[in-house]
Write a protein that holds these residues in place. Structure first.
Motif, PDB file in Angstrom:
ATOM      1  N   ASP A  48       0.840  -1.187   0.000  1.00  0.00           N
ATOM      2  CA  ASP A  48       0.000   0.000   0.000  1.00  0.00           C
ATOM      3  C   ASP A  48       0.886   1.252   0.000  1.00  0.00           C
ATOM      4  O   ASP A  48       2.108   1.179   0.124  1.00  0.00           O
ATOM      5  CB  ASP A  48      -0.911  -0.017   1.234  1.00  0.00           C
ATOM      6  CG  ASP A  48      -2.093   0.919   1.081  1.00  0.00           C
ATOM      7  OD1 ASP A  48      -2.347   1.347  -0.054  1.00  0.00           O
ATOM      8  OD2 ASP A  48      -2.748   1.231   2.086  1.00  0.00           O
ATOM      9  N   LYS A  49       0.229   2.425  -0.082  1.00  0.00           N
ATOM     10  CA  LYS A  49       0.970   3.677  -0.167  1.00  0.00           C
ATOM     11  C   LYS A  49       1.805   3.921   1.092  1.00  0.00           C
ATOM     12  O   LYS A  49       2.953   4.369   1.009  1.00  0.00           O
ATOM     13  CB  LYS A  49       0.001   4.836  -0.378  1.00  0.00           C
ATOM     14  CG  LYS A  49       0.676   6.122  -0.802  1.00  0.00           C
ATOM     15  CD  LYS A  49      -0.349   7.169  -1.194  1.00  0.00           C
ATOM     16  CE  LYS A  49       0.360   8.421  -1.701  1.00  0.00           C
ATOM     17  NZ  LYS A  49      -0.616   9.468  -2.105  1.00  0.00           N
ATOM     18  N   THR A  50       1.235   3.620   2.269  1.00  0.00           N
ATOM     19  CA  THR A  50       1.982   3.826   3.516  1.00  0.00           C
ATOM     20  C   THR A  50       3.201   2.902   3.591  1.00  0.00           C
ATOM     21  O   THR A  50       4.227   3.269   4.169  1.00  0.00           O
ATOM     22  CB  THR A  50       1.073   3.588   4.732  1.00  0.00           C
ATOM     23  OG1 THR A  50       0.431   2.312   4.605  1.00  0.00           O
ATOM     24  CG2 THR A  50       0.005   4.659   4.827  1.00  0.00           C
ATOM     25  N   GLU A 126       2.643   3.225  -8.211  1.00  0.00           N
ATOM     26  CA  GLU A 126       2.452   3.824  -6.893  1.00  0.00           C
ATOM     27  C   GLU A 126       3.790   4.115  -6.228  1.00  0.00           C
ATOM     28  O   GLU A 126       3.939   5.119  -5.526  1.00  0.00           O
ATOM     29  CB  GLU A 126       1.616   2.889  -6.010  1.00  0.00           C
ATOM     30  CG  GLU A 126       1.091   3.562  -4.764  1.00  0.00           C
ATOM     31  CD  GLU A 126      -0.026   2.772  -4.113  1.00  0.00           C
ATOM     32  OE1 GLU A 126      -0.634   3.316  -3.182  1.00  0.00           O
ATOM     33  OE2 GLU A 126      -0.290   1.628  -4.542  1.00  0.00           O
ATOM     34  N   GLU A 129       5.010   7.276  -7.692  1.00  0.00           N
ATOM     35  CA  GLU A 129       4.205   8.386  -7.180  1.00  0.00           C
ATOM     36  C   GLU A 129       4.666   8.810  -5.783  1.00  0.00           C
ATOM     37  O   GLU A 129       4.796  10.006  -5.491  1.00  0.00           O
ATOM     38  CB  GLU A 129       2.728   7.976  -7.141  1.00  0.00           C
ATOM     39  CG  GLU A 129       1.803   9.057  -6.615  1.00  0.00           C
ATOM     40  CD  GLU A 129       0.370   8.566  -6.490  1.00  0.00           C
ATOM     41  OE1 GLU A 129      -0.406   9.223  -5.775  1.00  0.00           O
ATOM     42  OE2 GLU A 129       0.042   7.519  -7.097  1.00  0.00           O
ATOM     43  N   VAL A 130       4.938   7.828  -4.942  1.00  0.00           N
ATOM     44  CA  VAL A 130       5.413   8.138  -3.587  1.00  0.00           C
ATOM     45  C   VAL A 130       6.796   8.771  -3.636  1.00  0.00           C
ATOM     46  O   VAL A 130       7.095   9.703  -2.884  1.00  0.00           O
ATOM     47  CB  VAL A 130       5.421   6.854  -2.731  1.00  0.00           C
ATOM     48  CG1 VAL A 130       6.078   7.120  -1.385  1.00  0.00           C
ATOM     49  CG2 VAL A 130       4.001   6.352  -2.509  1.00  0.00           C
ATOM     50  N   ALA A 184      -1.870   9.678   4.212  1.00  0.00           N
ATOM     51  CA  ALA A 184      -2.067   8.557   3.290  1.00  0.00           C
ATOM     52  C   ALA A 184      -3.021   7.522   3.870  1.00  0.00           C
ATOM     53  O   ALA A 184      -3.759   6.856   3.132  1.00  0.00           O
ATOM     54  CB  ALA A 184      -0.725   7.910   2.964  1.00  0.00           C
ATOM     55  N   ASP A 188      -8.203   5.436   3.977  1.00  0.00           N
ATOM     56  CA  ASP A 188      -7.678   4.257   3.292  1.00  0.00           C
ATOM     57  C   ASP A 188      -8.525   3.028   3.634  1.00  0.00           C
ATOM     58  O   ASP A 188      -9.303   3.038   4.591  1.00  0.00           O
ATOM     59  CB  ASP A 188      -6.216   4.037   3.706  1.00  0.00           C
ATOM     60  CG  ASP A 188      -5.496   3.089   2.772  1.00  0.00           C
ATOM     61  OD1 ASP A 188      -5.955   2.917   1.633  1.00  0.00           O
ATOM     62  OD2 ASP A 188      -4.487   2.492   3.180  1.00  0.00           O
TER      63      ASP A 188
END
Length: 261
Positions: A48-50, A126, A129-130, A184, A188
């Protein structure tokens, strides 16, 4: 023959047996909530993003500082989510139980559809992106340092050393890891899942299980860094996550809402 009772006396109920049964029920509720929370957090947070935020920042900055900032944000978010979910317990349990079951089914079907449509390299977009977001934050931090100046040189080295020790965990990197992770995580899937779980499970078990799940995922990201971020298959984790969510929804067919867990 039953023992004779004295005049005016009444039989004593086996209170210790009732207490033992309620304690066993509470323990089962805590364990069930703990297992449910830690499993759904792991399948929701891996890739995930985190996860990418912790992995990328740990490659560039002090790992302990990044881990502390990310874990504080995730722990705070878990507690807030559990409070939100526990607030819904004023509604009769039978309603919250089946509504949460429906939400689990929806989450599961959605994750399966997303996973089946993903390409094997889905996580790279992703990740990039981060990386761009962290680079932007770094540029803002550098501009802030230039505006504030290099600091007071006349103060001497005697005052800078203890100040650096004190600001080791309250540094701009700590604040950056905290804010990026918190923002983030807000809204979520893992936050919504924690709220839903807290509405139907033991809130203490959900809080502990969710926190441990976040610790495992964030610790793995901080230790492994880019290697784990590139090796992990977001598609596989998403499909497994969908199956886990559907399994919790399916279990509602065999567990009564009044069973205590």
């Amino acid at each position: 023959f039953p023992p004779l009772l004295q005049k005016g006396s009444s039989p004593v109920a086996p209170v210790h047996i009732v207490n033992e049964e309620s304690a066993d029920k509470t323990n089962l509720g805590f364990i069930h909530a703990f297992v449910a929370a830690i499993s759904v957090i792991i399948v929701s947070e891996l890739g995930d993003k985190t996860f990418f935020i912790a992995a990328i920042m740990a490659m560039r900055y002090n790992r302990l500082t990044v881990l502390a900032g990310a874990m504080l944000a995730l722990g705070l978010m878990t507690c807030l989510s559990v409070l939100f979910g526990y607030a819904t317990t004023v509604i009769p349990r039978v309603y919250t139980y089946y509504v949460s079951t429906a939400l689990f089914a929806i989450f599961g079907i959605r994750m399966l559809r997303e996973g089946l449509k993903m390409s094997p390299d889905e996580g790279q977009e992703e990740l990039e992106e981060v990386q761009a977001e962290i680079k932007k934050k770094d540029e803002e931090l550098q501009r802030t340092k230039l505006l504030n100046g290099p600091g007071d040189v006349e103060s001497g080295p005697g005052t800078t050393i203890p100040q650096r020790k004190w600001l080791h965990f309250i540094s701009p990197i700590f604040v950056q890891a905290f804010t990026l992770t918190f923002l983030a995580e807000w809204g979520d899937r893992s936050q919504l899942t924690t709220i839903v779980l807290a509405a139907r499970e033991d809130p203490y078990g959900v809080a502990v299980g969710g926190t441990v799940g976040h610790c495992l995922c964030t610790g793995l990201a901080v230790i492994g860094g880019r290697m784990i971020a590139q090796k992990i298959s977001v598609r596989t984790v998403t499909i497994i996550g969908g199956i886990v969510f559907l399994a919790f929804a399916f279990s509602a067919l065999f567990i009564s809402p009044d069973s205590g867990f």
